[in-house]
Design a protein around this motif. Structure first.
Motif, PDB file in Angstrom:
ATOM      1  N   ASP A 105      15.556  15.307   8.002  1.00 13.49           N
ATOM      2  CA  ASP A 105      14.896  16.319   8.829  1.00 13.49           C
ATOM      3  C   ASP A 105      13.518  16.660   8.273  1.00 13.49           C
ATOM      4  N   ARG A 106      13.434  16.791   6.953  1.00 15.00           N
ATOM      5  CA  ARG A 106      12.152  17.103   6.317  1.00 15.00           C
ATOM      6  C   ARG A 106      11.151  15.967   6.548  1.00 15.00           C
ATOM      7  N   GLY A 107      11.624  14.732   6.461  1.00 16.04           N
ATOM      8  CA  GLY A 107      10.741  13.584   6.626  1.00 16.04           C
ATOM      9  C   GLY A 107      10.247  13.384   8.040  1.00 16.04           C
ATOM     10  N   LEU A 108      10.881  14.055   9.000  1.00 20.81           N
ATOM     11  CA  LEU A 108      10.484  13.922  10.404  1.00 20.81           C
ATOM     12  C   LEU A 108       9.587  15.072  10.868  1.00 20.81           C
ATOM     13  N   GLY A 109       9.257  15.972   9.954  1.00 19.76           N
ATOM     14  CA  GLY A 109       8.522  17.165  10.339  1.00 19.76           C
ATOM     15  C   GLY A 109       7.190  16.892  11.007  1.00 19.76           C
ATOM     16  N   ARG A 110       6.415  15.964  10.465  1.00 14.41           N
ATOM     17  CA  ARG A 110       5.081  15.705  11.021  1.00 14.41           C
ATOM     18  C   ARG A 110       5.161  14.957  12.346  1.00 14.41           C
ATOM     19  N   VAL A 111       6.189  14.133  12.516  1.00 18.71           N
ATOM     20  CA  VAL A 111       6.353  13.454  13.805  1.00 18.71           C
ATOM     21  C   VAL A 111       6.781  14.463  14.871  1.00 18.71           C
ATOM     22  N   ARG A 112       7.680  15.382  14.516  1.00 15.08           N
ATOM     23  CA  ARG A 112       8.078  16.418  15.479  1.00 15.08           C
ATOM     24  C   ARG A 112       6.875  17.284  15.874  1.00 15.08           C
ATOM     25  N   ALA A 113       6.013  17.586  14.909  1.00 13.47           N
ATOM     26  CA  ALA A 113       4.816  18.366  15.209  1.00 13.47           C
ATOM     27  C   ALA A 113       3.894  17.600  16.148  1.00 13.47           C
ATOM     28  N   LEU A 114       3.791  16.300  15.918  1.00 11.76           N
ATOM     29  CA  LEU A 114       2.980  15.457  16.787  1.00 11.76           C
ATOM     30  C   LEU A 114       3.503  15.508  18.220  1.00 11.76           C
ATOM     31  N   GLN A 115       4.819  15.453  18.374  1.00  7.06           N
ATOM     32  CA  GLN A 115       5.428  15.508  19.699  1.00  7.06           C
ATOM     33  C   GLN A 115       5.205  16.873  20.348  1.00  7.06           C
ATOM     34  N   GLU A 116       5.288  17.934  19.560  1.00  3.22           N
ATOM     35  CA  GLU A 116       5.067  19.269  20.101  1.00  3.22           C
ATOM     36  C   GLU A 116       3.631  19.450  20.577  1.00  3.22           C
ATOM     37  N   GLU A 117       2.685  18.813  19.882  1.00  2.00           N
ATOM     38  CA  GLU A 117       1.272  18.935  20.252  1.00  2.00           C
ATOM     39  C   GLU A 117       0.944  18.193  21.537  1.00  2.00           C
ATOM     40  N   ASN A 118       1.673  17.116  21.811  1.00  2.31           N
ATOM     41  CA  ASN A 118       1.418  16.336  23.023  1.00  2.31           C
ATOM     42  C   ASN A 118       2.755  15.815  23.553  1.00  2.31           C
ATOM     43  N   ALA A 119       3.501  16.723  24.173  1.00  2.00           N
ATOM     44  CA  ALA A 119       4.857  16.404  24.635  1.00  2.00           C
ATOM     45  C   ALA A 119       4.863  15.298  25.679  1.00  2.00           C
ATOM     46  N   ALA A 120       3.850  15.239  26.505  1.00  6.03           N
ATOM     47  CA  ALA A 120       3.824  14.224  27.562  1.00  6.03           C
ATOM     48  C   ALA A 120       3.636  12.829  26.981  1.00  6.03           C
ATOM     49  N   LEU A 121       2.726  12.699  26.024  1.00  2.46           N
ATOM     50  CA  LEU A 121       2.423  11.386  25.458  1.00  2.46           C
ATOM     51  C   LEU A 121       3.566  10.866  24.606  1.00  2.46           C
ATOM     52  N   TYR A 122       4.237  11.765  23.891  1.00  2.00           N
ATOM     53  CA  TYR A 122       5.275  11.348  22.949  1.00  2.00           C
ATOM     54  C   TYR A 122       6.669  11.805  23.395  1.00  2.00           C
ATOM     55  N   SER A 123       6.888  11.820  24.683  1.00  2.00           N
ATOM     56  CA  SER A 123       8.157  12.323  25.225  1.00  2.00           C
ATOM     57  C   SER A 123       9.340  11.411  24.918  1.00  2.00           C
ATOM     58  N   ASN A 124       9.073  10.149  24.572  1.00  2.00           N
ATOM     59  CA  ASN A 124      10.161   9.174  24.432  1.00  2.00           C
ATOM     60  C   ASN A 124      10.639   8.997  22.990  1.00  2.00           C
ATOM     61  N   ILE A 125      10.254   9.898  22.072  1.00  2.00           N
ATOM     62  CA  ILE A 125      10.679   9.741  20.681  1.00  2.00           C
ATOM     63  C   ILE A 125      12.134  10.172  20.534  1.00  2.00           C
ATOM     64  N   ASN A 126      12.952   9.280  19.990  1.00  2.00           N
ATOM     65  CA  ASN A 126      14.332   9.589  19.642  1.00  2.00           C
ATOM     66  C   ASN A 126      14.415   9.759  18.131  1.00  2.00           C
ATOM     67  N   TYR A 127      15.276  10.657  17.679  1.00  2.00           N
ATOM     68  CA  TYR A 127      15.386  10.945  16.254  1.00  2.00           C
ATOM     69  C   TYR A 127      16.778  10.598  15.736  1.00  2.00           C
ATOM     70  N   ALA A 128      16.819  10.150  14.494  1.00  2.00           N
ATOM     71  CA  ALA A 128      18.090   9.885  13.833  1.00  2.00           C
ATOM     72  C   ALA A 128      17.884  10.021  12.333  1.00  2.00           C
ATOM     73  N   ALA A 129      18.998  10.147  11.600  1.00  2.00           N
ATOM     74  CA  ALA A 129      18.945  10.316  10.154  1.00  2.00           C
ATOM     75  C   ALA A 129      18.893   8.968   9.455  1.00  2.00           C
ATOM     76  N   PHE A 130      18.215   8.959   8.290  1.00  2.00           N
ATOM     77  CA  PHE A 130      18.172   7.750   7.464  1.00  2.00           C
ATOM     78  C   PHE A 130      17.802   8.114   6.035  1.00  2.00           C
ATOM     79  N   PRO A 131      18.577   7.641   5.056  1.00  5.81           N
ATOM     80  CA  PRO A 131      19.884   7.011   5.226  1.00  5.81           C
ATOM     81  C   PRO A 131      20.867   8.007   5.835  1.00  5.81           C
TER      82      PRO A 131
END
Length: 272
Positions: free
Chosen positions: A104-130
């Protein structure tokens, strides 16, 4: 433009008697794929700071080498600040699927990117790793391509020994015949292996051994992301070089002149 490129490639190859029909189609298809990826890389929606890194990271050539199609299901392991997210998410938006996977911590900046431009990055799926039991995971056997950029050292540094787990989980994500693409800071094979635990650099032989132990077949390597100016022997490891520049103003011009690290670019396949 893409049809013109395809036709021009076909005509050019047709004049060479050494090319058969299958070779011609493969070369023409690669040219069109590169054109599609170049469109995504050239988008005005990308961050200027990321565009400045293109000369070192060669995203068009790298994604073309890995054969990333716009209809693929692509998993990016530990996307960091979102450099490749800004390319892959829009590129896959009309026919493919994009996963950004990390803690979750490692995805923080990508989630922020999606929040800033929800239309452009609407198709991002998230999962844990490892991933552990109970985590949201990329479904086994669902991915056409798994990509990881400059991350393998994090799984092997210090007392960590997570490389085997990481490669086994990437193997599980892929469909039979799917591709694993790895870009990693490269330590010379002649260097002391102990440096892999502290420097951020890895030997190609070590990365290959991790992948092959997980069941992957080695397909090939490319010098797309090579940097012969990088000596891989700095006081603060790979972070001495840009973009981190851990030494601050000390010898700053010297490290800027070297550029980003020398990198291996390796392609693997999950056996069909």
């Amino acid at each position: 433009m893409r049809n013109v490129l395809l036709a021009a490639t076909a005509l050019g190859l047709a004049s060479c008697s050494n090319y058969g029909t299958e070779d011609l189609a493969r070369a023409a298809g690669a040219a069109v794929l590169e054109d599609l990826i170049a469109d995504a890389v050239g988008s005005v929606t990308r961050s200027a700071a990321f565009v400045e890194r293109d000369e070192y990271r060669n995203p068009v050539e790298t994604l073309t080498y890995f054969g990333v199609q716009p209809t693929d299901t692509v998993v990016e392991i530990w996307p960091g600040g979102g450099y490749y997210t800004q390319i892959l998410s829009p590129y896959l938006s009309t026919g493919g699927t994009y996963y950004a996977v990390a803690s979750d911590r490692g995805l923080g900046r990508v989630r922020a990117l999606q929040e800033e431009n929800a239309a452009l990055y609407s198709n991002i799926n998230y999962a844990a790793f490892p991933a552990s039991a109970g985590d949201t995971m990329v479904p086994n056997g669902s991915a056409d391509v798994v990509l990881t950029f400059r991350n393998v050292h994090n799984w092997e540094m210090g007392d960590a020994d997570n490389g085997a787990l990481a490669f086994s989980q990437m193997y599980a994500m892929l469909k039979p015949g799917g591709t694993l693409g790895v870009v990693e800071h490269r330590l010379p094979e002649s260097a002391d292996s102990a440096l892999e635990e502290t420097s951020g650099y890895m030997k190609t032989s070590t990365v290959r051994a991790l992948a092959e132990a997980a069941g992957f077949e080695f397909v090939g390597s490319s010098e797309i992301n090579a940097n012969p100016n990088d000596t891989a022997d700095y006081p603060n490891g790979v972070w001495t070089l840009p973009p981190t520049l851990r030494l601050g103003d000390e010898d700053r011009d010297r490290y800027l002149a070297i550029g980003e690290s020398d990198r291996m670019t390796l392609k693997f396949r999950k056996p069909a």
